[in-house]
Design a protein around this motif. Structure first.
Motif, PDB file in Angstrom:
ATOM      1  N   ARG A  14       0.952  -1.252  -0.171  1.00  0.00           N
ATOM      2  CA  ARG A  14      -0.062  -0.030   0.019  1.00  0.00           C
ATOM      3  C   ARG A  14       0.940   1.113  -0.039  1.00  0.00           C
ATOM      4  NH1 ARG A  14      -4.041   1.389   4.764  1.00  0.00           N
ATOM      5  NH2 ARG A  14      -1.883   1.404   5.778  1.00  0.00           N
ATOM      6  N   ALA A  15       2.025   1.273   0.797  1.00  0.00           N
ATOM      7  CA  ALA A  15       2.989   2.432   0.781  1.00  0.00           C
ATOM      8  C   ALA A  15       3.417   2.701  -0.577  1.00  0.00           C
ATOM      9  CB  ALA A  15       4.059   2.105   1.832  1.00  0.00           C
ATOM     10  N   ARG A  16       3.478   1.516  -1.494  1.00  0.00           N
ATOM     11  CA  ARG A  16       4.114   1.678  -2.773  1.00  0.00           C
ATOM     12  C   ARG A  16       3.046   2.051  -3.599  1.00  0.00           C
ATOM     13  NH1 ARG A  16       7.546  -2.724  -1.937  1.00  0.00           N
ATOM     14  NH2 ARG A  16       6.182  -4.184  -2.928  1.00  0.00           N
ATOM     15  N   GLY A  17       1.885   1.911  -3.373  1.00  0.00           N
ATOM     16  CA  GLY A  17       0.614   2.392  -4.137  1.00  0.00           C
ATOM     17  C   GLY A  17       0.101   1.261  -4.767  1.00  0.00           C
ATOM     18  N   GLN A  18       0.297   0.228  -4.235  1.00  0.00           N
ATOM     19  CA  GLN A  18      -0.304  -1.152  -4.974  1.00  0.00           C
ATOM     20  C   GLN A  18      -1.493  -1.623  -3.960  1.00  0.00           C
ATOM     21  OE1 GLN A  18       2.811  -4.022  -5.265  1.00  0.00           O
ATOM     22  NE2 GLN A  18       3.796  -2.996  -6.646  1.00  0.00           N
ATOM     23  N   GLU A  19      -2.545  -1.108  -4.203  1.00  0.00           N
ATOM     24  CA  GLU A  19      -3.581  -1.265  -3.224  1.00  0.00           C
ATOM     25  C   GLU A  19      -4.191  -2.751  -3.646  1.00  0.00           C
ATOM     26  OE1 GLU A  19      -5.817  -0.178   0.371  1.00  0.00           O
ATOM     27  OE2 GLU A  19      -4.754   1.335  -0.812  1.00  0.00           O
ATOM     28  N   ARG A  20      -4.351  -3.941  -2.716  1.00  0.00           N
ATOM     29  CA  ARG A  20      -4.968  -5.011  -2.997  1.00  0.00           C
ATOM     30  C   ARG A  20      -5.611  -5.484  -1.554  1.00  0.00           C
ATOM     31  NH1 ARG A  20      -1.676  -9.914  -4.616  1.00  0.00           N
ATOM     32  NH2 ARG A  20      -0.183  -9.315  -3.146  1.00  0.00           N
ATOM     33  N   PRO A  21      -6.862  -6.179  -2.107  1.00  0.00           N
ATOM     34  CA  PRO A  21      -7.654  -6.815  -0.897  1.00  0.00           C
ATOM     35  C   PRO A  21      -6.402  -7.695   0.107  1.00  0.00           C
ATOM     36  CG  PRO A  21      -8.750  -7.194  -2.812  1.00  0.00           C
ATOM     37  CD  PRO A  21      -7.384  -6.626  -3.262  1.00  0.00           C
ATOM     38  N   PHE A  22      -6.675  -7.205   1.363  1.00  0.00           N
ATOM     39  CA  PHE A  22      -5.771  -8.293   2.431  1.00  0.00           C
ATOM     40  C   PHE A  22      -5.772  -9.703   1.919  1.00  0.00           C
ATOM     41  CE2 PHE A  22      -5.511 -10.468   6.373  1.00  0.00           C
ATOM     42  CZ  PHE A  22      -3.948 -10.283   6.449  1.00  0.00           C
ATOM     43  N   ASP A  23      -6.871 -10.271   1.938  1.00  0.00           N
ATOM     44  CA  ASP A  23      -7.157 -11.584   1.681  1.00  0.00           C
ATOM     45  C   ASP A  23      -6.279 -12.218   0.521  1.00  0.00           C
ATOM     46  OD1 ASP A  23      -8.763 -11.784   3.646  1.00  0.00           O
ATOM     47  OD2 ASP A  23     -10.605 -12.320   2.487  1.00  0.00           O
TER      48      ASP A  23
END
Ligand code: DC
Length: 236
Positions: A169-178
């Protein structure tokens, strides 16, 4: 000021998200040692295969690629938060090797015995110079079985997935936690169950469970281990 260590070669192994890279880099900096993250080599081969359209399941072609690809790891050449620069046949792949497609395929590539054979001499050559912190999965067991100090970092699957999710997320790659959890689980399985050099602690490794520790606590603990005089074995 750098701190003094009685150990010349330090191996740090552990699963994805155990904190090896962060801790290894910090330790190397504190000791004035070379930091070498061996995972980047398997990642560079995977990245090159994906870019050249070589099927990941084609073991012979991937092995040839690993034998031919010239991988270099240098001190950072760009001030963009990187810990080092990775070149593959002269191309800067430092960030490309962290993309999700590489994450998803690197465990398969690193299972191939021929790929591991191609990477090992370079890893050993770097260690021969001494003053090195080498990080990976099989450093204490296979690459440097005579390392002066071996540390194995671990943490629960859930905690390691949390760390990876936050990093992405800090690198801008937002993905669902699962999704991140499923990826880390499947990499764990592939890394631990493979026939050649599976992930496991060396018999003489110091095992550190970092689940409930902050990054700073782990670094301080590892620096303390690396700068204290070894306790003589009491075994007869
Ligand atoms: O530490 P990492 O996530 O960058 O590692 C990438 C992959 O490479 C991982 O699936 C395990 C493999 N690897 C390995 O097999 N042996 C090493 N010494 C380092 C990494």
């Amino acid at each position: 000021m750098t701190e003094r260590s009685p150990y010349s070669t330090i191996a740090i192994d552990g699963p994805a998200g155990s904190g090896k890279s962060t801790v290894g880099a910090a330790l190397a900096q504190r000791l004035g040692y070379t930091y070498f993250d061996t995972g980047v080599m398997y990642r560079a081969v995977t990245d090159a295969a994906l870019k050249r359209g070589i099927p990941i399941r084609d073991e012979a072609a991937i092995t040839r690629l690993a034998e031919d690809l010239h991988i270099d790891v240098l001190p950072p050449t760009v001030a963009d938060g990187r810990q080092y620069t990775v070149l593959a046949d002269g191309e800067d792949v430092t960030w490309a090797i962290r993309r999700p497609e590489v994450n998803a395929n690197v465990s398969v590539v690193s299972q191939y015995p021929g790929v591991r054979r191609a990477m090992m001499p370079q890893q050993r050559r770097i260690a021969e110079r001494g003053g090195v912190v080498m990080v990976g999965r099989d450093i204490g067991t296979v690459v440097l079985p005579d390392a002066d100090l071996k540390i194995y970092l671990d943490a629960t699957l859930e905690e390691r997935a949390q760390r990876r999710w936050r990093e992405e997320r800090a690198r801008g790659q937002e993905r669902p936690f699962d999704q991140v959890l499923a990826d880390v689980r499947s990499r764990d399985e592939l890394d631990s169950r493979r026939a050649v050099a599976p992930l496991r602690p060396a018999d003489d490794a110091i095992i550190l469970d970092t689940t409930h520790m902050t990054e700073e606590e782990v670094i301080e603990r590892v620096v303390a281990l690396a700068t204290s005089t070894p306790v003589p074995s009491t075994a007869a």
